[in-house]
Design an enzyme around this catalytic site. Structure first.
Site, PDB file in Angstrom:
ATOM      1  N   GLY A   1       0.814  -1.229   0.000  1.00 49.01           N
ATOM      2  CA  GLY A   1       0.000   0.000   0.000  1.00 49.01           C
ATOM      3  C   GLY A   1       0.836   1.263   0.000  1.00 49.01           C
ATOM      4  O   GLY A   1       1.958   1.301   0.489  1.00 49.01           O
TER       5      GLY A   1
ATOM      6  N   GLY B   1      -1.143   4.567   0.278  1.00 52.97           N
ATOM      7  CA  GLY B   1      -2.084   5.664   0.533  1.00 52.97           C
ATOM      8  C   GLY B   1      -1.606   6.580   1.639  1.00 52.97           C
ATOM      9  O   GLY B   1      -1.489   7.794   1.463  1.00 52.97           O
ATOM     10  N   GLU B   2      -1.325   5.989   2.793  1.00 51.25           N
ATOM     11  CA  GLU B   2      -0.958   6.803   3.956  1.00 51.25           C
ATOM     12  C   GLU B   2       0.526   7.140   4.055  1.00 51.25           C
ATOM     13  O   GLU B   2       0.863   8.209   4.565  1.00 51.25           O
ATOM     14  CB  GLU B   2      -1.407   6.113   5.245  1.00 51.25           C
ATOM     15  CG  GLU B   2      -2.908   6.137   5.413  1.00 51.25           C
ATOM     16  CD  GLU B   2      -3.383   5.283   6.588  1.00 51.25           C
ATOM     17  OE1 GLU B   2      -2.541   4.909   7.421  1.00 51.25           O
ATOM     18  OE2 GLU B   2      -4.590   4.997   6.646  1.00 51.25           O
TER      19      GLU B   2
END
Lengths: 167, 328
Positions: free
Chosen positions: A123, A125-126
């Site tokens: 991931g 996103g953050e």
């Protein structure tokens, strides 16, 4: 006709899956008014195999801009007497505008991490949000030789720090 | 939100007689008033849309070189007007800092001058503050980073307009229409701070309407600037702003007369006559610039959270004069 099906397997239970990254910020600070302008921002993230470079760089840019709000403009203001949030609207709670966003250079490492899952992707996103405020604060500290231990770093915090420094 | 009647204005005389009735409000773009109605901080029985008054949407040149700008002109129309761009660059600079293009396309001059403060206690119906006919100001011992440092009265909110400081610096007048005829007053005199005996921000009486703003032709050797400091780079009201207009002497760097008007720091557009006195008949040296900025803020009495506005406003005055000193 040839058909194929695939799926990303779940992350392993026995290991942590982490995205790694590093970010760099250049700022200009106007001492007369305390205005901070981010002039350059470089974000490099290793999120395993890159599947779609365009959506990946968009994720990074979005995260970085969120981080700029975190660093410079976003703050919840609570009335200490009543406990009411005074800025529960998008006028007084200031998310960054496009003018607050610098040119963002994003780099992706594109190194499949097969310990993470069968696709080797992770991931992103953050992760670009997290280091942004710290990088901005470090850059401001480098410019002014004053450390800021609270965010957002506002006109008020910069002008107060500069007047204390002078004395 | 309560139900109300909605009228379209067709002529000025009828509009003025309607406006005299209690519970009646007029609006141009509606960017402030409609928000107040939605937030439940203002009630009205009858709302008059002024947009039909075409005569108030014109810009015309005076024989003396000045301009008359109708109060229903949108901010965008004003900033695109070629004579305004040439003669009053600081006005165009100020408009460019107002809100967003969408709001500048519908917000009008009259509405901008008569807008209400952005104070979060005033804008929140849960706080019955002084401006809303309540008992007290909640900002005075509450959260007040964006409030007044100069000329504080019963209400700590600042006047939010960007155009008002510039227009005061340009010596503008407003024409006010009322049932008993028209009057023209300096824009500076339109404003008053809410005090013990009254809770209005302007001297307008019920049944009165601003119809025009008159800007005299720029004096010889005139140089002007508007600088605004905001918490982010667009779509924000001023933390502090400054409008400066200098009228020149013979020498490049000599100022015969200067006007310095601060925004975002006081309940009214704050003309600093102290600073103007320091500047009059002086050369724009570094020393004069610093003394002027100190004089402008000498009377500042900040609240708990807005002490930073003192160095900020000083910094803006200094920066504005430095830019002007290099600009001839």
């Amino acid at each position: 006709m040839i058909m194929g099906r695939g799926a990303r397997s779940p992350n392993p239970e026995a290991a942590h899956v982490n995205t790694f990254g590093a970010q760099f910020v250049e700022v200009e600070v106007e001492p007369a008014t305390g205005e901070v302008t981010i002039t350059k921002l470089v974000a490099v993230h290793d999120s395993g195999r890159v599947i779609n470079p365009l959506t990946l760089s968009s994720q990074i840019e979005g995260g970085v801009i969120q981080g700029i709000g975190h660093a410079l403009t976003e703050k919840r203001i609570v009335d200490r007497k009543t406990g009411l949030v005074l800025n529960a609207n998008l006028e007084d709670y200031r998310v960054p505008t496009i003018r607050d966003a610098p040119g963002i250079t994003s780099q992706m490492v594109d190194r499949p991490d097969l310990r993470a899952n069968n696709l080797g992707s992770k991931g992103v996103g953050e992760p670009p949000i997290i280091p942004t405020a710290a990088a901005v604060a470090n850059a401001v500290a480098d410019a002014l030789h004053v450390r800021f231990k609270e965010i957002p770093i506002t006109r008020a915090s910069i002008l107060e720090a500069l007047s204390t420094k002078k004395e | 939100m309560r139900a109300f009647e909605h009228w379209k204005a067709s002529d000025l005389a009828t509009t003025l007689s309607l406006l005299k009735e209690p519970g009646t409000e007029a609006y141009g773009g509606g960017t402030d008033l409609l928000g107040e109605l939605k937030r439940g901080i203002r009630e009205t029985q009858r709302l008059i849309n002024l947009k039909g008054l075409g005569d108030l949407a014109r810009i015309s040149t005076e024989k003396t070189g000045g301009l008359r700008i109708g109060s229903l002109c949108t901010l965008e129309e004003i900033s695109l007007h070629s004579q305004i761009k040439n003669q009053y660059p600081s006005l165009v600079q100020a408009i460019a800092t107002v809100a967003t293009p969408q709001l500048r396309n519908i917000g009008t001059l009259g509405g901008n001058l008569c807008q209400h403060p952005r104070c979060w206690y005033f804008r929140n119906r849960l706080f019955p503050c002084w401006l809303k006919e309540g008992q007290k100001c909640f900002a005075i011992d509450g959260e007040n980073p964006y409030h007044s440092i100069l000329g504080r009265g019963m209400c700590q909110a600042v006047h939010p307009s960007d155009l008002a400081p510039v227009l005061v610096s340009l010596d503008a007048k407003v024409r006010i229409a009322g049932q008993r005829g028209d009057r023209e007053i300096p824009l500076e005199d339109l404003y008053r701070k809410p005090g013990m005996d009254q809770r209005q921000m302007t001297i307008l009486h019920p049944g009165e309407l601003i119809t025009e703003v008159l800007i005299p032709g720029p004096p010889a050797g005139s140089r002007a600037i508007y600088l605004k400091s905001t918490e982010r780079k667009a779509w924000a009201f001023a933390l502090a702003s400054v409008a400066v207009r200098l009228a020149g002497g013979d020498d490049n760097n000599e100022v015969k007369e200067g006007r310095i008007v601060l925004g975002g720091v006081a309940p009214v557009p704050w003309r600093s006559k102290e600073a103007e006195q320091v500047l009059a008949n002086r050369k724009l040296t570094e020393d004069a610039i610093i003394k002027t900025s100190e004089a402008a803020l000498a009377e500042a009495r900040p609240l708990r959270d807005n002490k930073y506005k003192v160095p900020l406003a000083k910094g803006l005055v200094r920066k504005a004069l430095e830019i002007l000193s290099r600009s001839k």
